[in-house]
Design a protein around this motif. Sequence first.
Motif, PDB file in Angstrom:
ATOM      1  N   THR A  24      -6.196  10.701  -1.270  1.00 25.14           N
ATOM      2  CA  THR A  24      -5.682   9.397  -1.689  1.00 25.14           C
ATOM      3  C   THR A  24      -6.503   8.867  -2.855  1.00 25.14           C
ATOM      4  OG1 THR A  24      -5.027   8.992   0.602  1.00 25.14           O
ATOM      5  CG2 THR A  24      -5.070   7.087  -0.874  1.00 25.14           C
ATOM      6  N   ILE A  68      -9.769   2.448   3.310  1.00 24.78           N
ATOM      7  CA  ILE A  68      -9.319   2.197   4.688  1.00 24.78           C
ATOM      8  C   ILE A  68      -9.294   3.502   5.465  1.00 24.78           C
ATOM      9  CG2 ILE A  68      -7.312   1.531   6.080  1.00 24.78           C
ATOM     10  CD1 ILE A  68      -6.699  -0.563   3.885  1.00 24.78           C
ATOM     11  N   GLN A  69      -8.796   4.564   4.844  1.00 23.69           N
ATOM     12  CA  GLN A  69      -8.732   5.863   5.512  1.00 23.69           C
ATOM     13  C   GLN A  69     -10.135   6.393   5.815  1.00 23.69           C
ATOM     14  OE1 GLN A  69      -6.352   8.254   2.891  1.00 23.69           O
ATOM     15  NE2 GLN A  69      -4.535   6.985   3.204  1.00 23.69           N
ATOM     16  N   ASN A 107      -4.419   1.899  -4.387  1.00 27.43           N
ATOM     17  CA  ASN A 107      -4.661   3.258  -3.900  1.00 27.43           C
ATOM     18  C   ASN A 107      -6.125   3.458  -3.500  1.00 27.43           C
ATOM     19  OD1 ASN A 107      -2.260   5.116  -3.968  1.00 27.43           O
ATOM     20  ND2 ASN A 107      -2.072   4.134  -5.959  1.00 27.43           N
ATOM     21  N   LEU A 167       0.833  -1.209   0.000  1.00 23.87           N
ATOM     22  CA  LEU A 167       0.000   0.000   0.000  1.00 23.87           C
ATOM     23  C   LEU A 167       0.863   1.253   0.000  1.00 23.87           C
ATOM     24  CD1 LEU A 167      -3.002  -0.680   2.407  1.00 23.87           C
ATOM     25  CD2 LEU A 167      -3.029  -0.436  -0.064  1.00 23.87           C
ATOM     26  N   ARG A 168       1.894   1.266   0.829  1.00 27.62           N
ATOM     27  CA  ARG A 168       2.774   2.431   0.924  1.00 27.62           C
ATOM     28  C   ARG A 168       3.580   2.606  -0.363  1.00 27.62           C
ATOM     29  NH1 ARG A 168       2.170   6.095   4.622  1.00 27.62           N
ATOM     30  NH2 ARG A 168       3.612   5.834   6.312  1.00 27.62           N
ATOM     31  N   SER A 170      -4.487   9.355   6.916  1.00 24.24           N
ATOM     32  CA  SER A 170      -4.730  10.157   5.726  1.00 24.24           C
ATOM     33  C   SER A 170      -3.785  11.352   5.650  1.00 24.24           C
ATOM     34  CB  SER A 170      -6.187  10.615   5.732  1.00 24.24           C
ATOM     35  OG  SER A 170      -6.503  11.327   4.579  1.00 24.24           O
ATOM     36  N   ALA A 180      -6.479   1.881  -0.136  1.00 25.06           N
ATOM     37  CA  ALA A 180      -5.920   2.741   0.911  1.00 25.06           C
ATOM     38  C   ALA A 180      -6.895   3.875   1.241  1.00 25.06           C
ATOM     39  CB  ALA A 180      -4.572   3.308   0.469  1.00 25.06           C
ATOM     40  N   TRP A 240      -0.345  10.089   4.884  1.00 26.83           N
ATOM     41  CA  TRP A 240      -0.313   9.670   3.477  1.00 26.83           C
ATOM     42  C   TRP A 240      -0.101  10.890   2.580  1.00 26.83           C
ATOM     43  CZ3 TRP A 240      -0.560   4.516   3.690  1.00 26.83           C
ATOM     44  CH2 TRP A 240      -0.601   3.799   2.503  1.00 26.83           C
TER      45      TRP A 240
END
Length: 135
Positions: free
Chosen positions: A65, A98-99, A92, A38-39, A112, A95, A115
Amino acid sequence: MDPSPKDGESAAAAEPSRGGAAPSSGVVVQVREKKGPLRAAIPYMPFPVAVICLFLNTFVPGLGTFVSAFTVLCGARTDLPDRHMCCVFWLNIAAALIQILTAIVMVGWIMSIFWGMDMVILAKRRCRAAGGDLH
């Protein structure tokens, strides 16, 4: 006969220091950050776009994101060169979801913001590598 230093030790580290002064050894240490999928999917965007995404992520968790996911479809590079563009796009989107879903308990909001900060840092690094201006 002096004992030889073990693997990973330098000869300077094996000798006791004299007079309390630290030995000057020529050891070079390199630190490399290991990123999860993810990162590593965070795209290298132009600096103004990264700042906009940070702004969006600060006030509406996951929105920046989500916007950055579409920059992948527009050709933005990531640290996942071996993955297909659509796979990185969906990473992405995941992600961002998830945020958004964890923003209720503040975890997603903090994630977030971090990120978004990573997006700006990557944009600066991209700009420095290209030798250009930030704008």
